[in-house]
Scaffold this motif. Structure first.
Motif, PDB file in Angstrom:
ATOM      1  N   VAL A  16       0.862  -1.070   0.248  1.00  0.00           N
ATOM      2  CA  VAL A  16       0.083   0.045   0.065  1.00  0.00           C
ATOM      3  C   VAL A  16       0.868   1.058   0.046  1.00  0.00           C
ATOM      4  O   VAL A  16       1.744   1.266   0.709  1.00  0.00           O
ATOM      5  CB  VAL A  16      -0.959  -0.019   1.467  1.00  0.00           C
ATOM      6  CG1 VAL A  16      -1.828   1.253   1.272  1.00  0.00           C
ATOM      7  CG2 VAL A  16      -1.837  -1.055   0.927  1.00  0.00           C
ATOM      8  N   SER A  17       0.541   2.029  -0.702  1.00  0.00           N
ATOM      9  CA  SER A  17       1.243   3.469  -1.170  1.00  0.00           C
ATOM     10  C   SER A  17       1.138   4.495   0.246  1.00  0.00           C
ATOM     11  O   SER A  17      -0.045   4.762   0.409  1.00  0.00           O
ATOM     12  CB  SER A  17       0.886   4.207  -2.227  1.00  0.00           C
ATOM     13  OG  SER A  17       1.738   5.466  -2.273  1.00  0.00           O
ATOM     14  N   ALA A  18       1.993   4.590   1.229  1.00  0.00           N
ATOM     15  CA  ALA A  18       2.038   5.114   2.623  1.00  0.00           C
ATOM     16  C   ALA A  18       3.446   5.456   2.990  1.00  0.00           C
ATOM     17  O   ALA A  18       4.297   4.973   2.451  1.00  0.00           O
ATOM     18  CB  ALA A  18       1.050   4.630   3.568  1.00  0.00           C
ATOM     19  N   ASP A  19       3.329   6.619   3.752  1.00  0.00           N
ATOM     20  CA  ASP A  19       4.486   7.071   4.373  1.00  0.00           C
ATOM     21  C   ASP A  19       5.057   6.032   5.322  1.00  0.00           C
ATOM     22  O   ASP A  19       6.144   5.853   5.529  1.00  0.00           O
ATOM     23  CB  ASP A  19       4.542   8.536   4.987  1.00  0.00           C
ATOM     24  CG  ASP A  19       3.966   9.369   3.905  1.00  0.00           C
ATOM     25  OD1 ASP A  19       4.913   9.577   2.643  1.00  0.00           O
ATOM     26  OD2 ASP A  19       3.172  10.400   4.352  1.00  0.00           O
ATOM     27  N   ALA A  20       4.118   5.330   5.988  1.00  0.00           N
ATOM     28  CA  ALA A  20       4.179   4.424   7.097  1.00  0.00           C
ATOM     29  C   ALA A  20       3.392   3.232   7.111  1.00  0.00           C
ATOM     30  O   ALA A  20       2.335   3.568   6.895  1.00  0.00           O
ATOM     31  CB  ALA A  20       4.473   5.181   8.427  1.00  0.00           C
ATOM     32  N   LEU A  21       3.636   2.037   7.429  1.00  0.00           N
ATOM     33  CA  LEU A  21       2.824   0.977   7.596  1.00  0.00           C
ATOM     34  C   LEU A  21       3.038   0.656   9.288  1.00  0.00           C
ATOM     35  O   LEU A  21       4.039   0.194   9.675  1.00  0.00           O
ATOM     36  CB  LEU A  21       3.307  -0.066   6.934  1.00  0.00           C
ATOM     37  CG  LEU A  21       2.705  -1.422   7.094  1.00  0.00           C
ATOM     38  CD1 LEU A  21       1.195  -1.322   7.146  1.00  0.00           C
ATOM     39  CD2 LEU A  21       3.155  -2.571   6.227  1.00  0.00           C
ATOM     40  N   LEU A  22       1.797   0.739  10.082  1.00  0.00           N
ATOM     41  CA  LEU A  22       1.915   0.365  11.400  1.00  0.00           C
ATOM     42  C   LEU A  22       1.203  -0.919  11.320  1.00  0.00           C
ATOM     43  O   LEU A  22       0.061  -0.971  10.995  1.00  0.00           O
ATOM     44  CB  LEU A  22       1.252   1.218  12.411  1.00  0.00           C
ATOM     45  CG  LEU A  22       0.997   0.810  13.755  1.00  0.00           C
ATOM     46  CD1 LEU A  22       2.324   0.498  14.274  1.00  0.00           C
ATOM     47  CD2 LEU A  22       0.483   1.922  14.612  1.00  0.00           C
ATOM     48  N   VAL A  23       1.727  -2.007  11.626  1.00  0.00           N
ATOM     49  CA  VAL A  23       1.204  -3.366  11.994  1.00  0.00           C
ATOM     50  C   VAL A  23       0.946  -3.676  13.407  1.00  0.00           C
ATOM     51  O   VAL A  23       1.798  -3.623  14.363  1.00  0.00           O
ATOM     52  CB  VAL A  23       2.065  -4.511  11.341  1.00  0.00           C
ATOM     53  CG1 VAL A  23       1.413  -5.794  11.451  1.00  0.00           C
ATOM     54  CG2 VAL A  23       2.334  -4.365   9.895  1.00  0.00           C
ATOM     55  N   LEU A  24      -0.189  -4.021  13.939  1.00  0.00           N
ATOM     56  CA  LEU A  24      -0.655  -4.205  15.150  1.00  0.00           C
ATOM     57  C   LEU A  24      -0.583  -5.885  15.365  1.00  0.00           C
ATOM     58  O   LEU A  24      -1.675  -6.436  14.569  1.00  0.00           O
ATOM     59  CB  LEU A  24      -1.969  -3.445  15.631  1.00  0.00           C
ATOM     60  CG  LEU A  24      -1.906  -2.148  15.703  1.00  0.00           C
ATOM     61  CD1 LEU A  24      -3.458  -1.627  16.072  1.00  0.00           C
ATOM     62  CD2 LEU A  24      -0.926  -1.277  16.288  1.00  0.00           C
ATOM     63  N   TRP A  25       0.147  -6.171  16.173  1.00  0.00           N
ATOM     64  CA  TRP A  25       0.303  -7.682  16.525  1.00  0.00           C
ATOM     65  C   TRP A  25       0.133  -8.325  17.867  1.00  0.00           C
ATOM     66  O   TRP A  25       0.718  -8.044  18.641  1.00  0.00           O
ATOM     67  CB  TRP A  25       1.877  -8.123  16.165  1.00  0.00           C
ATOM     68  CG  TRP A  25       1.885  -9.443  15.569  1.00  0.00           C
ATOM     69  CD1 TRP A  25       1.951 -10.676  16.439  1.00  0.00           C
ATOM     70  CD2 TRP A  25       2.497  -9.891  14.386  1.00  0.00           C
ATOM     71  NE1 TRP A  25       2.122 -11.835  15.584  1.00  0.00           N
ATOM     72  CE2 TRP A  25       2.422 -11.395  14.339  1.00  0.00           C
ATOM     73  CE3 TRP A  25       2.973  -9.168  13.017  1.00  0.00           C
ATOM     74  CZ2 TRP A  25       2.844 -12.155  13.305  1.00  0.00           C
ATOM     75  CZ3 TRP A  25       3.335  -9.970  12.028  1.00  0.00           C
ATOM     76  CH2 TRP A  25       3.141 -11.749  12.016  1.00  0.00           C
ATOM     77  N   PRO A  26      -1.163  -9.069  17.823  1.00  0.00           N
ATOM     78  CA  PRO A  26      -1.441  -9.705  19.174  1.00  0.00           C
ATOM     79  C   PRO A  26      -0.493 -10.971  19.794  1.00  0.00           C
ATOM     80  O   PRO A  26       0.114 -11.423  18.869  1.00  0.00           O
ATOM     81  CB  PRO A  26      -2.876 -10.127  18.968  1.00  0.00           C
ATOM     82  CG  PRO A  26      -2.782 -10.230  17.756  1.00  0.00           C
ATOM     83  CD  PRO A  26      -2.307  -9.221  17.084  1.00  0.00           C
ATOM     84  N   SER A  27      -0.191 -10.784  20.900  1.00  0.00           N
ATOM     85  CA  SER A  27       0.741 -11.824  21.547  1.00  0.00           C
ATOM     86  C   SER A  27       0.395 -13.250  21.066  1.00  0.00           C
ATOM     87  O   SER A  27       1.432 -14.093  20.821  1.00  0.00           O
ATOM     88  CB  SER A  27       0.659 -11.594  23.258  1.00  0.00           C
ATOM     89  OG  SER A  27       1.356 -10.493  23.353  1.00  0.00           O
ATOM     90  N   ALA A  28      -0.860 -13.497  20.999  1.00  0.00           N
ATOM     91  CA  ALA A  28      -1.204 -14.867  20.718  1.00  0.00           C
ATOM     92  C   ALA A  28      -0.986 -15.309  19.302  1.00  0.00           C
ATOM     93  O   ALA A  28      -1.090 -16.511  18.948  1.00  0.00           O
ATOM     94  CB  ALA A  28      -2.766 -14.890  20.964  1.00  0.00           C
ATOM     95  N   THR A  29      -0.859 -14.259  18.399  1.00  0.00           N
ATOM     96  CA  THR A  29      -0.508 -14.703  16.929  1.00  0.00           C
ATOM     97  C   THR A  29       1.008 -14.859  16.846  1.00  0.00           C
ATOM     98  O   THR A  29       1.942 -13.949  16.766  1.00  0.00           O
ATOM     99  CB  THR A  29      -1.070 -13.685  15.907  1.00  0.00           C
ATOM    100  OG1 THR A  29      -2.148 -13.689  16.314  1.00  0.00           O
ATOM    101  CG2 THR A  29      -0.796 -14.151  14.763  1.00  0.00           C
TER     102      THR A  29
END
Length: 512
Positions: A16-29
């Motif tokens: 995806v075209s963006a300045d930043a990618l923030l991935v939110l990752w849960p502990s269980a995954t």
């Protein structure tokens, strides 16, 4: 700030075209070392090397890597996806890139994204990137303008959560804006003007009463507070009509002291500038109505804002004066710095005319509540168990938490007076409780709750500024009430069934 959502895998999200990618990752995954996407492989390696631990708030960063379209990549762990954990993850991630000029951000939630988690993530991102600019000669406005949300399953409920987040952020930031403004830029007249602007839609009505109308109503307590100020008082009545006229409304009463000197019982000079925030309750009501205009839920809501300054001029009310409230009860004013309860008591009496299913007042009322609960939870007082539980649950879900405090009848003994029906203060002991007991005298004809936001409406020190609380709590409560109506029993033993829900207005869904 603009939010959009689409269904994407993590492998697609990195393109995806963006300045930043923030991935939110849960502990269980747990990441798979042989996954098709580069992020999972990268996270798996970092965990194996001991450089990243899957605990709430941990952040892993990467810059300008081949095969990843955004120049900044961040993975933030959200732990068990509790409200506080999601918030801490987002704030930590934004802290790592806030010095960069991020205009477009892609936010991807790994796994089965819960609607409430999406809402919390977006509202936390807005909180972290907020910037006040109104009275700065060379403002530095927020650079982040657009957030592209992606999940592996963009269900209708998740899409609706993004719409609610958009409305919530608009409401919170309106509340912040008006609470942050200096008192000379946020007079009672200014509040009335913004209320009219917010309530200008088809489902809205707004009426503003001045000193003559308030005097005619017999609001002697409100008038007493206002009589020392050159700025004329305003009593603002906002109405959102999203359901049938037969449905009883929820009434929100916001304390609107646009500046509080303490009156004749004048405050110490230190930090008196922060008394511009004494209209935080009023600001929250404005914010809620802003959000209602975006979401259009099937519910009726009334907003009452008694707005005035509390000033110490030659006409100001004096300690020992006795005034007559709109209810007919007389009040001995022992301390003019306990003015919030005086404007609220008349507004609570006025609320009776709407035959409400519930009344909630919101006020930066007592320093005692700050001592009791600090800046974490808002103080909740209620005469109705069902209403109290609804507000507590809404607070937990929204992350805008509250804590129920006692209202034992014995606390009212401190308010006894020889010269009036009641005194406006009861001494230092249990000050937040006795303030609530004072208000309860004027709220016997409906289910009532009082939110003391003195500790949560603003921050002091280097991070000085309004928080926009409790807009999140109140909006969550109202949306749940509209979607899953529950009868609330009032002191008159009447029950009212609120309107059935209608979906939030559709949110634009398109490719980035």
């Amino acid at each position: 700030m603009n939010f959009e959502i689409e269904k994407l895998s993590l492998a697609q999200a990195v393109q995806v075209s963006a300045d930043a990618l923030l991935v939110l990752w849960p502990s269980a995954t747990l990441p798979k070392p042989l996954a098709h996407d580069p992020v999972s492989r990268w996270v798996a390696t970092a965990i194996e090397q001991g450089d990243f631990e899957l605990k709430a708030g941990a952040v892993l960063t990467l810059y300008s890597q081949s095969g990843i379209a955004p120049r900044h990549l961040l993975v933030a762990c959200t732990g068990d996806n509790q409200a506080s954990q999601i918030r801490s993850a987002v704030l930590a991630a934004w802290g790592a890139i806030k010095a960069s000029k991020i205009k477009r951000l892609s936010l991807h939630l790994v796994g089965d994204a819960a609607p409430q988690g999406v809402l919390l993530a977006l509202s936390s991102l807005a909180e972290a990137s907020y910037s006040y600019t109104t009275t700065l000669s060379k403002p530095k406005p927020r650079t982040l303008k657009h957030v592209q949300v992606s999940t592996e399953s963009a269900s209708p409920s998740v899409t609706q959560a993004v719409a609610q987040a958009q409305a919530l952020v608009a409401g919170v930031e309106l509340a912040k804006e008006w609470a942050n403004r200096p008192a000379n830029h946020a007079t009672p007249t200014h509040l009335a003007q913004v209320a009219k602007s917010v309530a200008s839609g088809r489902a809205f009505k707004c009426e503003v009463l001045g000193p003559k109308e308030v005097a005619k109503l017999g609001m002697g307590a409100f008038l007493a507070v206002a009589q020392g100020s050159a700025e004329p008082l305003r009593f603002i009545v906002m109405r959102y009509n999203g359901a049938a006229a037969s449905q009883a409304p929820v009434v929100l009463v916001g304390k609107g002291i646009t500046f509080d000197t303490g009156g004749i019982s004048i405050k110490p000079a230190a930090e008196m500038d922060e008394m511009k925030y004494d209209m935080g309750g009023a600001a929250s009501v404005l914010g809620v109505f802003k959000a209602l205009g975006e979401l259009r839920p099937a519910i009726n809501v009334v907003g009452l804002i008694p707005a005035t300054e509390n000033m110490p001029d030659g006409l100001a009310v004096k300690p020992g004066d006795v005034v007559t409230s709109m209810s007919g009860q007389t009040i001995e004013i022992l301390n003019t710095d306990a003015e919030g309860r005086l404007v609220l008591c008349d507004a609570l009496t006025y609320a009776e005319r709407f035959k409400p299913q519930a009344v909630i007042d919101i006020a930066t009322l007592t320093g005692a509540c700050v001592i009791a609960l600090g800046a974490v939870r808002t103080g909740l007082f209620s005469s109705d168990d069902a209403l109290a539980l609804q507000l507590q649950n809404a607070g937990e879900a929204s992350g805008d938490t509250c804590w129920r405090m006692p209202l034992d009848d014995d606390y009212a003994d401190a308010l006894k007076s020889r010269f009036a029906d009641v005194a406006n203060v009861g001494g230092r002991a249990a000050g937040a409780v006795t303030a609530a007991k004072f208000l309860q005298r004027f709220a016997s004809r409906f289910a009532w709750a009082h939110l003391d936001i003195a500790g949560t409406a603003w921050r002091s020190g280097a991070a000085k500024g309004a928080t926009g609380r409790p807009v999140g709590l109140l909006l969550q409560y109202l949306m749940r009430l509209a979607q899953s109506p529950v009868a609330t029993a009032s002191k008159t033993k009447k029950t009212v069934t609120p309107a059935q829900a209608t979906p939030a207005k559709a949110l634009l869904v398109r490719k980035a």
